[in-house]
Design an enzyme around this catalytic site. Structure first.
Site, short mmCIF file in Angstrom:
data_model
loop_
_atom_site.label_atom_id
_atom_site.label_comp_id
_atom_site.label_asym_id
_atom_site.label_seq_id
_atom_site.Cartn_x
_atom_site.Cartn_y
_atom_site.Cartn_z
N SER A 6 0.81 -1.22 0.00
CA SER A 6 0.00 0.00 0.00
C SER A 6 0.85 1.27 0.00
O SER A 6 0.32 2.37 0.20
CB SER A 6 -0.93 0.01 1.21
OG SER A 6 -0.19 -0.13 2.40
N HIS A 138 -38.75 25.86 -7.98
CA HIS A 138 -39.00 25.03 -9.18
C HIS A 138 -38.35 25.63 -10.42
O HIS A 138 -38.81 25.43 -11.53
CB HIS A 138 -40.50 24.85 -9.43
CG HIS A 138 -41.27 24.48 -8.20
ND1 HIS A 138 -41.51 23.18 -7.82
CD2 HIS A 138 -41.84 25.26 -7.23
CE1 HIS A 138 -42.20 23.16 -6.69
NE2 HIS A 138 -42.39 24.41 -6.31
N SER A 259 -13.99 25.84 -27.11
CA SER A 259 -14.28 24.53 -27.67
C SER A 259 -13.25 24.24 -28.73
O SER A 259 -12.76 25.15 -29.40
CB SER A 259 -15.69 24.56 -28.27
OG SER A 259 -15.78 23.60 -29.31
N LYS A 265 -17.23 29.59 -28.31
CA LYS A 265 -17.66 29.07 -27.01
C LYS A 265 -16.86 29.63 -25.84
O LYS A 265 -15.66 29.86 -25.94
CB LYS A 265 -17.54 27.54 -26.99
CG LYS A 265 -18.53 26.82 -27.87
CD LYS A 265 -20.00 27.12 -27.53
CE LYS A 265 -20.45 26.45 -26.26
NZ LYS A 265 -20.50 24.99 -26.42
N ASN A 267 -16.95 28.12 -22.22
CA ASN A 267 -17.61 27.08 -21.43
C ASN A 267 -17.20 27.16 -19.95
O ASN A 267 -16.04 27.38 -19.64
CB ASN A 267 -17.24 25.70 -21.98
CG ASN A 267 -17.80 25.49 -23.37
OD1 ASN A 267 -18.84 26.04 -23.70
ND2 ASN A 267 -17.08 24.73 -24.18
N GLU A 272 -18.42 22.89 -14.07
CA GLU A 272 -18.96 21.56 -14.41
C GLU A 272 -18.12 20.45 -13.75
O GLU A 272 -18.65 19.43 -13.30
CB GLU A 272 -18.97 21.36 -15.92
CG GLU A 272 -19.93 22.30 -16.64
CD GLU A 272 -19.69 22.30 -18.15
OE1 GLU A 272 -20.15 21.37 -18.80
OE2 GLU A 272 -19.03 23.22 -18.65
N TYR A 299 -9.41 -5.85 13.88
CA TYR A 299 -8.82 -5.41 12.62
C TYR A 299 -9.01 -6.46 11.52
O TYR A 299 -8.89 -7.66 11.76
CB TYR A 299 -7.31 -5.14 12.80
CG TYR A 299 -6.65 -4.71 11.50
CD1 TYR A 299 -6.63 -3.37 11.12
CD2 TYR A 299 -6.07 -5.63 10.64
CE1 TYR A 299 -6.07 -2.97 9.92
CE2 TYR A 299 -5.50 -5.25 9.43
CZ TYR A 299 -5.50 -3.92 9.08
OH TYR A 299 -4.95 -3.53 7.90
N GLN A 304 -7.34 -1.58 5.05
CA GLN A 304 -6.30 -0.88 4.29
C GLN A 304 -6.92 0.01 3.20
O GLN A 304 -6.36 1.04 2.84
CB GLN A 304 -5.36 -1.91 3.65
CG GLN A 304 -4.21 -1.31 2.86
CD GLN A 304 -3.12 -2.32 2.62
OE1 GLN A 304 -2.49 -2.78 3.56
NE2 GLN A 304 -2.90 -2.69 1.38
N1 ARG Z 1 -1.30 -1.49 5.85
C1 ARG Z 1 -2.33 -1.85 6.78
C2 ARG Z 1 -3.50 -0.88 6.72
O1 ARG Z 1 -3.40 0.09 6.06
C3 ARG Z 1 -1.81 -1.87 8.18
C4 ARG Z 1 -1.14 -3.14 8.44
C5 ARG Z 1 -1.90 -4.04 9.29
N2 ARG Z 1 -1.69 -5.31 8.73
C6 ARG Z 1 -1.86 -6.44 9.37
N3 ARG Z 1 -1.64 -7.51 8.72
N4 ARG Z 1 -2.24 -6.50 10.59
O2 ARG Z 1 -4.53 -1.10 7.32
#
Ligand code: ARG
Length: 447
Positions: A6, A138, A259, A265, A267, A272, A299, A304
């Site tokens: 991540s 309206h 445009s 145009k 715009n 938007e 958890y 994540q």
């Molecule tokens: N990267 C994880 C999150 O964003 C945190 C890690 C927790 N991972 C775990 N295997 N207990 O939630």
């Protein structure tokens, strides 16, 4: 790893991970598991890690997330001492701590943007307390109001958004550090030490709840989604008002787009886009709620994904506020066109009916009499100002010749003088009030 890692999302948590790790070192020292000298070494190494990150010089090397990255670098730098840091701590309480720190800081940024937009709305509205225009229901012309009154309505909605972010920030202001994986620890670590080191208002009550819940993130995304809805409604009015059909406002070249095909145009693309991007902001809230709804305590790795929704929603609302602040500041209004849309209409009807009510006529009777008058005048193709007195009297004996002054939308505007109404003096009060609440909101941002 491609599914699991991540770091592409959570690297922005690094300064918060460093702060939480520094606080945890102090907690360990409080339980005599680290000496003061060791804490100092850890703090020095963490400072260097953060500096490298700020310089863009940190390289991810197979790290699963920002937490493993910081721990790896700390251990590379300090050896065994670095390897001591994760005692009594889990990434489960760590990620919740980082996220809460992030939400607290981000809420202040968003509140600051809201305050900025509210200021601009107030500044743009101020000279227009007498700029008469139709108020709509309206999308049909309903009653004469002023441009200032209309813009202020958006201002007050945004101030409420600001307070919603204040309450989301308060919801985030509880430290989960010390909850461990889910059940606390056997080392006697004191969560209140970590909480005060990080400037949290308080520490968690229940470790399992602390690592499982993301209420604060939902609060943040709800505040963002509703703020997005408010921005979107204002954006929609900018789109309408800058069309040839309305012609109420004009965007300068810098804030409109041409445009690729049609040379004439101008715009309102940015309005938007603000309107369009609100869809994703509502989706981010829905995504987070859906993510949470089936999770057993405590958890689960699904969590994540909370960051994907949270960071996306925060970015959308922040960008929307910035864009809208620029757009509102750049609008120029066509007062003649606004007044023209309010003139020669039958928007005086409620006001004439209320004249009759003031003379003791039941409202329903007045409503019917004035409805008949409107239809009669439309049939004859004349306005109220030109209505013969006997025609007025034929619809209700208590209608007076001077009631015809209400044909002038400025008269209708001045007459709406009830508290919170559209008359210039009441709008003056609202301008002062908006400034006051905007300042109070600004003062709530952490120094
Ligand atoms: N990267 C994880 C999150 O964003 C945190 C890690 C927790 N991972 C775990 N295997 N207990 O939630």
């Amino acid at each position: 790893m491609r599914l699991s890692a991540s770091t592409d999302i959570d690297m922005c948590l690094l300064p918060h991970d460093v702060a939480a790790t520094r606080a945890h070192a102090q907690v360990l020292a409080g339980a005599e598991l680290l000496t003061d000298d060791e804490v100092e070494l850890i703090e020095g190494a963490l400072g260097a890690i953060e500096a490298r990150w700020r310089a863009g010089a940190l390289v991810v090397e197979g790290d699963e997330d920002v937490h493993s990255l910081v721990e790896r670098l700390l251990t590379q730098e300090l050896g065994d001492l670095g390897a001591r840091i994760h005692a009594g701590r889990s990434r489960n309480d760590l990620v919740a701590t980082d996220l809460r720190l992030w939400c607290r800081a981000e809420a202040d940024v968003v509140i600051g943007r809201i305050v900025g937009l509210v200021e601009v709305l107030g500044r743009v509205a101020a000279p227009h307390a007498h700029t008469v225009m139709p108020g709509y229901t309206h999308l049909q012309r309903a009653q004469p109001v002023s441009l200032a009154f209309h813009l202020l309505a958006h201002g007050f909605a945004l101030v409420r958004d600001g307070w919603r972010f204040v309450s989301a920030r308060d919801a985030a202001d509880v430290s989960p550090l010390g909850a461990g994986a889910l059940g606390g620890n056997t080392l006697g670590l004191d969560p209140s030490l970590g909480a005060s080191a990080l400037g949290f208002e308080t520490a968690f009550d229940n470790a399992m709840d602390a690592v499982s819940q993301r209420d604060f993130a939902c609060d943040f995304l709800y505040a963002g989604a509703l703020c997005g809805v408010h921005l979107s409604r204002l954006a929609e009015e900018i789109v309408l008002w800058t069309s040839a059909e309305f012609g109420f406002a004009r965007l300068p070249d810098e804030w409109s787009t041409g445009s690729s095909m049609m040379p004439q145009k101008r715009n309102p693309d940015l309005a938007e886009l603000i309107r369009g991007r609100t869809a994703g902001g509502i989706g981010d809230l829905a995504a987070l709620l859906t993510l949470l709804k089936g999770l057993p305590l405590a958890y689960n790795r699904d969590l994540q994904e909370d960051k994907v929704a949270l960071f996306s929603g925060a970015g959308r609302v922040r960008r929307g506020l910035e864009g809208m602040t620029a757009l509102v500041g750049a609008l120029s209004f066509d007062a003649d066109r606004l007044a023209g849309a309010a003139t020669g209409t039958t928007m005086w009807a409620t006001d004439v009916a209320e004249r009759l009510v003031a003379r003791g006529v039941p409202f329903r009777t007045a409503h019917e009499a004035v409805g008949g008058l409107v239809a009669d005048l439309e049939r004859r193709g004349i306005g109220l100002g030109d209505a013969p007195v006997d025609l007025l009297k034929s619809h209700h004996g208590l209608l007076e010749p001077h009631d015809r002054y209400l044909a002038d939308p400025q008269a209708g505007l001045r007459a709406r003088s009830s508290a919170g109404g559209a008359s210039p003096e009441r709008v003056g009060e609202q301008l002062r009030r908006l400034e006051e609440v905007g300042e109070a909101l600004g003062a709530s941002i952490a120094p």
